[in-house]
Design a protein around this motif. Structure first.
Motif, PDB file in Angstrom:
ATOM      1  N   TRP A 161      17.937 108.594 -24.369  1.00 46.55           N
ATOM      2  CA  TRP A 161      18.856 108.267 -25.457  1.00 46.55           C
ATOM      3  C   TRP A 161      20.279 108.597 -25.039  1.00 46.55           C
ATOM      4  CZ3 TRP A 161      15.616 112.413 -25.362  1.00 46.55           C
ATOM      5  CH2 TRP A 161      16.174 113.675 -25.473  1.00 46.55           C
ATOM      6  N   TYR A 176      23.834 109.795 -21.037  1.00 51.34           N
ATOM      7  CA  TYR A 176      22.455 109.425 -21.329  1.00 51.34           C
ATOM      8  C   TYR A 176      21.592 110.636 -21.014  1.00 51.34           C
ATOM      9  CZ  TYR A 176      23.750 104.545 -21.824  1.00 51.34           C
ATOM     10  OH  TYR A 176      24.304 103.383 -22.268  1.00 51.34           O
ATOM     11  N   GLU A 189      22.170 105.037 -17.828  1.00 50.53           N
ATOM     12  CA  GLU A 189      20.742 105.186 -18.059  1.00 50.53           C
ATOM     13  C   GLU A 189      19.989 105.335 -16.735  1.00 50.53           C
ATOM     14  OE1 GLU A 189      17.413 102.440 -20.128  1.00 50.53           O
ATOM     15  OE2 GLU A 189      19.239 102.756 -21.306  1.00 50.53           O
TER      16      GLU A 189
END
Length: 87
Positions: free
Chosen positions: A10, A16, A32
């Motif tokens: 998340w 991230y 990410e």
């Protein structure tokens, strides 16, 4: 041996966060894919078997120690047998 782990990811602000749900490890990254790469490295390091090392203690360090203790732990126990060694 291959193992699979579940990773939740998340975004928190500009970062991230990746968390492995089975072993409760977390890492982060600016993207990410960076967070996933970092959590993979953290999991690999966590699972790496320990390698015993005997490191020499500097004399100055030993001069300030009154006693040296060695604690032994068994997997799954919070505290195992204790063996005490006096210097």
């Amino acid at each position: 041996m291959k193992q699979e782990f579940t990773v939740g990811i998340w975004q928190e602000g500009n970062w991230y966060v990746a968390q492995c749900l089975e072993i409760d490890l977390a890492s982060q990254g600016r993207t990410e894919s960076e967070a996933l790469a970092n959590i993979q490295e953290a999991i690999e390091l966590f699972l790496e078997p320990p390698t015993p090392e005997i490191k020499p203690y500097p004399d100055l360090f030993l001069e300030n120690i009154g006693r040296i203790c060695r604690l032994e732990f068994s997997h799954g126990n919070h505290a195992g047998d204790k063996t005490h060694e006096n210097r």
